[in-house]
Design an enzyme around this catalytic site. Structure first.
Site, PDB file in Angstrom:
ATOM      1  N   GLU A  93     -61.237 -25.791  61.590  1.00  9.70           N
ATOM      2  CA  GLU A  93     -61.225 -26.761  60.495  1.00  9.70           C
ATOM      3  C   GLU A  93     -60.069 -27.716  60.685  1.00  9.70           C
ATOM      4  OE1 GLU A  93     -63.289 -24.517  56.777  1.00  9.70           O
ATOM      5  OE2 GLU A  93     -61.271 -23.896  57.253  1.00  9.70           O
ATOM      6  N   CYS A 106     -54.519 -32.912  59.685  1.00 10.42           N
ATOM      7  CA  CYS A 106     -53.983 -31.573  59.879  1.00 10.42           C
ATOM      8  C   CYS A 106     -54.938 -30.854  60.836  1.00 10.42           C
ATOM      9  CB  CYS A 106     -53.912 -30.881  58.514  1.00 10.42           C
ATOM     10  SG  CYS A 106     -53.440 -29.157  58.583  1.00 10.42           S
ATOM     11  N   CYS A 113     -56.249 -16.676  63.573  1.00  9.70           N
ATOM     12  CA  CYS A 113     -54.839 -16.503  63.949  1.00  9.70           C
ATOM     13  C   CYS A 113     -54.537 -15.015  64.074  1.00  9.70           C
ATOM     14  CB  CYS A 113     -53.920 -17.123  62.892  1.00  9.70           C
ATOM     15  SG  CYS A 113     -52.165 -17.025  63.325  1.00  9.70           S
ATOM     16  N   CYS A 117     -50.360 -12.970  58.669  1.00 11.62           N
ATOM     17  CA  CYS A 117     -49.564 -13.093  57.442  1.00 11.62           C
ATOM     18  C   CYS A 117     -50.454 -12.744  56.252  1.00 11.62           C
ATOM     19  CB  CYS A 117     -49.014 -14.503  57.291  1.00 11.62           C
ATOM     20  SG  CYS A 117     -47.987 -15.012  58.686  1.00 11.62           S
ATOM     21  N   CYS A 120     -52.143 -15.472  53.933  1.00  7.61           N
ATOM     22  CA  CYS A 120     -52.810 -16.619  54.572  1.00  7.61           C
ATOM     23  C   CYS A 120     -54.257 -16.265  54.925  1.00  7.61           C
ATOM     24  CB  CYS A 120     -52.022 -17.002  55.827  1.00  7.61           C
ATOM     25  SG  CYS A 120     -52.858 -18.206  56.872  1.00  7.61           S
ATOM     26  N   CYS A 332     -52.902 -25.488  52.171  1.00 10.54           N
ATOM     27  CA  CYS A 332     -52.195 -24.659  53.154  1.00 10.54           C
ATOM     28  C   CYS A 332     -52.637 -23.211  53.049  1.00 10.54           C
ATOM     29  CB  CYS A 332     -50.698 -24.687  52.894  1.00 10.54           C
ATOM     30  SG  CYS A 332     -49.975 -26.261  53.175  1.00 10.54           S
TER      31      CYS A 332
HETATM   32  N1  SAH Z   1     -49.068 -20.757  62.051  1.00 14.68           N
HETATM   33  C1  SAH Z   1     -48.242 -21.878  61.744  1.00 14.68           C
HETATM   34  C2  SAH Z   1     -49.060 -23.096  61.486  1.00 14.68           C
HETATM   35  C3  SAH Z   1     -50.043 -22.971  60.343  1.00 14.68           C
HETATM   36  S1  SAH Z   1     -49.381 -23.879  59.101  1.00 14.68           S
HETATM   37  C4  SAH Z   1     -47.318 -21.551  60.591  1.00 14.68           C
HETATM   38  O1  SAH Z   1     -47.514 -20.536  59.958  1.00 14.68           O
HETATM   39  O2  SAH Z   1     -46.373 -22.312  60.391  1.00 14.68           O
HETATM   40  C5  SAH Z   1     -49.843 -23.086  57.701  1.00 14.68           C
HETATM   41  C6  SAH Z   1     -48.751 -23.310  56.653  1.00 14.68           C
HETATM   42  O3  SAH Z   1     -49.305 -22.904  55.409  1.00 14.68           O
HETATM   43  C7  SAH Z   1     -47.527 -22.430  56.915  1.00 14.68           C
HETATM   44  O4  SAH Z   1     -46.340 -23.089  56.507  1.00 14.68           O
HETATM   45  C8  SAH Z   1     -47.797 -21.244  56.014  1.00 14.68           C
HETATM   46  O5  SAH Z   1     -46.610 -20.580  55.680  1.00 14.68           O
HETATM   47  C9  SAH Z   1     -48.471 -21.913  54.844  1.00 14.68           C
HETATM   48  N2  SAH Z   1     -49.353 -21.025  54.073  1.00 14.68           N
HETATM   49  C10 SAH Z   1     -50.159 -20.062  54.536  1.00 14.68           C
HETATM   50  N3  SAH Z   1     -50.807 -19.453  53.515  1.00 14.68           N
HETATM   51  C11 SAH Z   1     -50.391 -20.057  52.388  1.00 14.68           C
HETATM   52  C12 SAH Z   1     -50.696 -19.892  51.005  1.00 14.68           C
HETATM   53  N4  SAH Z   1     -51.571 -18.980  50.606  1.00 14.68           N
HETATM   54  N5  SAH Z   1     -50.091 -20.692  50.137  1.00 14.68           N
HETATM   55  C13 SAH Z   1     -49.219 -21.650  50.556  1.00 14.68           C
HETATM   56  N6  SAH Z   1     -48.889 -21.856  51.828  1.00 14.68           N
HETATM   57  C14 SAH Z   1     -49.465 -21.070  52.733  1.00 14.68           C
HETATM   58 FE1  SF4 Z   2     -51.066 -17.555  61.314  1.00 13.04          FE
HETATM   59 FE2  SF4 Z   2     -51.406 -18.155  58.742  1.00 13.04          FE
HETATM   60 FE3  SF4 Z   2     -49.257 -16.750  59.511  1.00 13.04          FE
HETATM   61 FE4  SF4 Z   2     -49.461 -19.370  60.175  1.00 13.04          FE
HETATM   62  S1  SF4 Z   2     -49.286 -18.526  58.112  1.00 13.04           S
HETATM   63  S2  SF4 Z   2     -48.822 -17.653  61.489  1.00 13.04           S
HETATM   64  S3  SF4 Z   2     -51.684 -19.552  60.450  1.00 13.04           S
HETATM   65  S4  SF4 Z   2     -51.391 -16.087  59.674  1.00 13.04           S
END
Ligand code: SAH
Ligand code: SF4
Length: 339
Positions: A93, A106, A113, A117, A120, A332
């Site tokens: 996406e 974006c 991934c 996390c 996420c 995000c």
């Molecule tokens: N993997 C990289 C790039 C993906 S960016 C990273 O983690 O930085 C995705 C961004 O969205 C990251 O800053 C992550 O911390 C944020 N993110 C992920 N899940 C989220 C959520 N549920 N609410 C707000 N931000 C979130």
């Molecule tokens: Fe992967 Fe989501 Fe963690 Fe970024 S925030 S490293 S996309 S699992």
């Protein structure tokens, strides 16, 4: 063996490939111009490339058409989420985000991934596969078609760019090449969960892309629970690498801090964050946790404002990111290809 996709090659790589085919390396510029600037879709008919060179390239490489964008969803706030599907059915996406008179794209670096996390949605998918350079630039092209023009690109879609770094670097090279998309590296930001060796590489290297680091939380124990990668690359070591990066590059870094309602948004948490990042030239983006469906609490919104005020009072440039595309799961951490 299928022939390699020519769009996975940077211009220097294409020059080397042309030389190996007994052709003039300098034709790489014309190939790039035809493919990226004029969008020509057939290797055998690239304008401005001599017929013999075209034939040699068509014998060695392929350039299959990508599937058309499978789905476009538009948000009330103007955010558009595009779903692309690549070889083997891998979804990716990408999102066009409106800002003040500007549009950002974006992009995803991986389908899914591996980092896992807990907060996420992409992390919950697991890693389907890393994307190839051509699959990353194809997202740029799709966003560009949708937007008309783009002012910036962020690698903040699905995936961890620094765990697919060789391909992301190639995509950056093709996007910024003056015969490619000619999109300046200074307008690109790569976001990482904190893969230290690549932060060090950026500190020592020539790339001009900006760096964003997802701190997520400033409390070590909380971050370790939320971010499995913290076991390998712990918060304090990540911050130390960032400090060195900023010094070496004379650059500013972006920190992403997620506000989890009632868990890391108190005055004490703000003080802890300030202590952690003291002396680093940075901008902090506060992202209230996006929870599919559920609205943020009023008290949470007030704490978020207060948190921001405390950082600003301490002299740290801080943005409280308003959720964009929340109603279409394009915010995000919500990219999960319809899952
Ligand atoms: N993997 C990289 C790039 C993906 S960016 C990273 O983690 O930085 C995705 C961004 O969205 C990251 O800053 C992550 O911390 C944020 N993110 C992920 N899940 C989220 C959520 N549920 N609410 C707000 N931000 C979130
Ligand atoms: Fe992967 Fe989501 Fe963690 Fe970024 S925030 S490293 S996309 S699992």
């Amino acid at each position: 063996m299928p022939k390699p996709d020519i769009r996975d090659l940077t211009r220097p790589e294409l020059e080397a490939a042309l030389a190996a085919l007994g052709e003039k390396p300098s034709h790489a510029a014309a190939v790039f111009g035809a493919v990226y600037r004029r969008g020509q879709a057939s290797l055998g008919a690239l304008e401005g490339v001599p017929p013999r060179t075209r034939a040699a390239l068509a014998g060695a490489f392929s350039m299959p058409a990508f599937s058309p964008v499978e789905k476009t969803v538009s948000s009330r706030d103007g955010t558009k989420k595009l779903l692309l599907r690549f070889a083997g059915g891998a979804p990716a996406e990408c999102v066009v985000l409106p800002g003040k008179g500007r549009l950002s794209a974006c992009l995803s670096s991986q389908s899914g991934c591996a980092c896992g996390c807990s907060f996420c949605a992409t992390g919950r998918l697991g890693l389907l596969r890393s994307l190839r350079p051509s699959e990353i630039t194809a997202q740029f092209a799709a966003c560009l078609r949708e937007a008309g023009a783009l002012s910036s690109v962020v690698f903040m879609g699905m995936g961890e760019p620094f765990l697919n770094w060789e391909n992301v670097k190639k995509a950056i090279s093709i996007l910024s090449d003056d015969r490619g998309y000619h999109f300046s590296q200074g307008k690109m930001t790569v976001s990482t969960v904190g893969i230290i060796p690549v932060i060090k590489e950026l500190a020592a290297g020539e790339l001009k892309v900006k760096l964003a680091v997802s701190l997520v939380a400033s409390d070590e124990a909380l971050r370790a629970r939320l971010v499995p990668m913290d076991a390998k690359y712990p918060l304090r070591e990540v911050v130390r690498a960032v400090r060195d990066y900023c010094r070496a590059r004379q650059a500013q870094v972006f920190f992403e801090y997620i506000l989890f309602d009632g868990r890391n948004d108190s005055a004490a948490d703000a003080a802890k964050l300030l202590e952690l990042i003291k002396g680093i030239s940075c901008r902090v983006n506060l992202i209230p946790q996006n929870t599919a469906g559920a609205a943020a609490s009023q008290a949470g919104a007030a704490r978020a404002k207060d948190f921001q005020k405390r950082l600003i009072a301490a002299g740290v440039r801080t943005y409280l990111r308003l959720e964009k595309g929340g109603d279409i799961s394009a915010a995000c951490g919500q990219l999960a290809a319809g899952n």
